[in-house]
Design a protein around this motif. Structure first.
Motif: not given
Length: 783
Positions: A752-763, A723-731, A743-750
């Motif tokens: 996180k970026d898209f939720v924060e773009k809305h001013g929200g958070k993901i956990w 979980i700690d490495k889930l949103f870190l690219i390359g980790e 899977g590539t893990g790219l979907g979860l990184i996307l």
């Protein structure tokens, strides 16, 4: 005259006596016992009033209560006499009085109800009243005064006669029963009325006679006391009439001045009064003679008969007679020559001591000021801050304290543009200043005296700011009023970088203030340059560290992109090509059943590749800032249901159920395409890592400012390290799904970026082998 009329008349007379006594009380400030006498008259008056209502009200009230009121009146007068003679009312008197009232009440009641006997009641009343008269007479004799012996004996005799009259009535009724019938006649009734009237009036009159005799005695004693004081007092007394003529002097006045009364009559006030004090004495006496003022007091000098100068404390007051008319001026003098000489010696000694003390104080203040200046410099040098503004604010406050000023300022100066730029004003200025449009930038040519520090390149001191000065150019309306002013240029490397000023010191600014303010500002400027240098170093370091971090992220992004292109994007195409060759062979051999299976694999692989390409494209746009973001109000159910419809085929292959729960119709403020991408990735991941026969649940809960969405599954779950490495690219690690999905893990990184773009958070909440829940928040309205 019938009995009722007699009793009404006696009621009115005794009520009048009570009111009359009350009126006398108002005219005399000291009349001990008069309150008891007023109450006793009211008791008697209301007793007669109750007698007059016989046969109209119950006998208990008209006979028993009425008789008790007469007894209470007599006892009250005994208490009044005790108070009149300033004697303490003893406990025995209270006990005897209470016992008498009880016994009297019982006897009267028995001869009213058990045996209705008028003569028995009358005898009982006379016995008690005669006893009260005797006690009153004895009380007066006991307190008789030697000077007024006759008055006291006469008054006591009157009360004894009253007692004798009451006793005679009793003996006559007891020894000669035939006399009783006489009391039923109108003549005897009138005589009883007259005797009661005489007794009531005489009793009250005797009380006033005693008070008058007492006042006469007090007046005589006061006169004797006044004469003794007048003759033997330590102060000299002079009586002057309205025309300024001397009426009398006491022996002490003659002793102080050396003049007798006959000599004083021949002298004028100017002869014995010191010339410098004569005018104020004449003015005061003239004003008192015309009653402009009623009193006067002062310390003056008079000339003794032997020519010596004597200091006296003079107090003069107007005396009025009983009619409030001017009678004479009483002048009282006290010889205070010794006191004045001692005071003068004390003053001289005090002046010398004060001069020495002032020199010590000045030296001490100078030492303290020097210490304070050194401590101020030390405080500034030790002031811990990374902000030049905080340093200058602190330095300005120290400058104000150092110079004991009220206000101050610091302006930066630019020699190239010849402009002043405001840096800071002291707090007192900000509270007192009411200038509407305050300037922060000034041209040198438009400034007045505070600009002279730059023009002359030296400190400027103006200790009379309100006076005319050629340097002044006026101040705007509402500006803080200035009285004293000091400003200095701050010169660094022969260049003026600022000006500092202070104002409104209680004393004049001097060279010491200039030196200390200059020294302080020089040190402050050196410290500010050091802070500025350190700040530039820190910013350069932060910029270098930020560049290094950004470079690392770019490298990680590049590696991730190459990894996806080299492996994750290449592998599906290899599968598709392999399955295509097999499909051609099976079609050629007409093996349609296997062909259908191959087509299904090709379709699934193509969809996964398409999703991967979409994620790559969205990620690239996000990283380069080219992603379109147009949020609007969206009905959440209209977004989620199409996502479920698209993902249901992949879920049915693994026999996985997908359910959506919401408490109400929910609107969110989001970009539709981006929100769909977030949900598509999270639902696809949930299906990928859920075992066959499992479940995936989507839930939305509306809160005050945002909506909380969650995608949960009962699949494989994750450890905390993953979980700690889930949103870190390359980790993050790429894990296979439960059916071997990659899977590539790219979907979860996307996500996180898209939720924060809305001013929200993901956990995330996840446990191995129990499943995972992905939470994220989206605003309900524009942030």
């Amino acid at each position: 005259m019938d009995l009722k009329t007699i009793f009404i008349c006696l009621f009115v007379i005794n009520l009048f006596l009570g009111i009359f006594t009350f009126a006398i009380k108002k005219t005399q400030t000291t009349f001990p016992g008069i309150n008891f006498w007023i109450v006793s008259n009211l008791f008697i008056a209301f007793g007669y009033l109750l007698f007059s209502q016989r046969n109209l009200i119950p006998d208990y009230v008209s006979i028993v209560i009425a008789q008790c009121l007469f007894l209470l009146a007599g006892i009250t007068r005994i208490y009044g006499l005790k108070n009149f003679f300033n004697q303490k009312i003893s406990l025995w008197l209270n006990i005897i009085s209470a016992t008498s009232i009880i016994v009297f009440l019982l006897l009267i009641s028995s001869y009213t109800y058990l045996q209705n006997n008028l003569f028995a009641r009358t005898i009982i009343s006379c016995i008690f009243l005669s006893g009260i008269a005797i006690i009153t007479g004895l009380q007066i004799l006991k307190n008789k005064s030697g000077k007024n012996l006759f008055s006291y004996i006469f008054t006591a005799t009157v009360f004894f006669l009253f007692s004798l009259i009451f006793i005679s009535r009793v003996l006559g009724w007891v020894l000669f029963p035939e006399v009783r019938d006489l009391f039923k006649s109108a003549f005897i009734n009138n005589m009883q009325f007259l005797s009661s009237l005489v007794i009531d009036i005489t009793w009250t009159t005797m009380f006033f006679v005693l008070q008058n005799q007492r006042l006469t005695n007090e007046l005589a004693r006061s006169a004797e006391k006044y004469l003794s004081i007048y003759s033997n007092t330590f102060s000299g007394i002079l009586l002057i009439n309205k025309e300024g003529k001397y009426l009398d002097i006491n022996p002490t006045f003659s002793k102080i001045t050396g003049y007798s009364l006959s000599e004083m009559i021949e002298k004028s006030m100017g002869i014995i009064t010191y010339p410098d004090d004569l005018d104020k004495i004449r003015t005061a006496l003239t004003q008192m003679g015309s009653q402009v003022i009623t009193c006067f007091d002062d310390q003056i000098r008079i000339i003794h008969k032997n020519g010596n100068i004597i200091w006296v404390q003079l107090n003069a007051n107007i005396n009025y007679n009983l009619n409030g008319e001017f009678e004479y001026i009483l002048v009282e003098i006290f010889d205070i020559t010794v006191q004045k000489n001692a005071e003068q010696e004390i003053i001289n000694a005090k002046e010398k001591a004060e001069q020495g003390e002032n020199k010590i104080k000045e030296q001490k203040l100078e030492i303290e000021l020097q210490n304070e200046r050194l401590e101020s410099l030390l405080r500034i040098s030790q002031f811990q801050t990374n902000s030049i503004q905080e340093l200058l604010d602190f330095a300005l406050e120290e400058a104000i304290k150092l110079t004991t000023s009220k206000i101050g300022y610091i302006y930066f100066y630019n020699e190239t543009s010849r402009q002043f730029i405001l840096n800071t004003w002291s707090k007192e200025v900000m509270t007192e200043c009411s200038v509407i449009d305050t300037q922060t930038v000034y041209d040198l040519d438009s400034t007045g005296c505070w600009g002279e520090a730059v023009r002359q390149r030296k400190p400027i001191v103006i200790n009379e700011y309100q006076a005319e000065n050629p340097f002044k150019k006026g101040t705007p309306e509402g500006h803080v009023k200035l009285y004293k002013f000091l400003t200095i240029p701050v010169i660094i490397d022969n260049k003026i970088v600022a000006v500092a000023g202070v104002a409104n010191k209680k004393t004049d600014y001097d060279n010491s203030d200039i030196r200390q303010l200059t020294l302080l500002m020089d040190n402050v400027w050196k410290i500010s340059e050091r802070i500025s240098f350190i700040d530039k170093l820190n910013k350069a370091k932060e910029k270098a560290e930020l560049s290094e971090k950004e470079l690392g992220e770019l490298n990680a992004t590049k590696d991730k992109l190459f990894s996806i292109i080299a492996h994750d994007l290449k592998s599906p195409f290899n599968s598709i090509l392999g399955f295509t060759d097999l499909l051609i062979e099976h079609i050629h051999n007409r093996n349609f059943k296997k062909s259908e299976s191959l087509i299904s694999f090709i379709s699934s692989s193509a969809k996964n590749t398409f999703n991967l390409l979409n994620n790559l494209l969205d990620w690239a746009k996000s990283q380069t800032g080219q992603l379109s973001f147009t949020p609007r109000l969206l009905l959440l159910s209209e977004i989620i249901h199409p996502i479920i419809d698209v993902q249901i085929f992949a879920a049915e292959i693994k026999n996985i159920s997908i359910n959506y729960f919401q408490s109400e119709e929910i609107y969110v403020f989001a970009d539709q395409n981006i929100l769909e991408t977030i949900l598509r990735n999270l639902v696809s991941n949930a299906i990928k890592y859920t075992n066959t026969g499992g479940r995936v649940e989507i839930q939305a809960i509306k809160k005050e400012t945002h909506t909380e969405l969650s995608v949960s599954d009962n699949g494989t779950g994750m450890s905390k390290d993953v979980i700690d490495k889930l949103f870190l690219i390359g980790e993050q690690e790429s894990l296979q799904g439960t059916s071997g999905e990659k899977g590539t893990g790219l979907g979860l990184i996307l996500c996180k970026d898209f939720v924060e773009k809305h001013g929200g958070k993901i956990w995330i909440h996840s446990e191995p082998e129990k499943g995972s829940i992905f939470y994220f928040s989206i605003p309900n309205k524009p942030v």
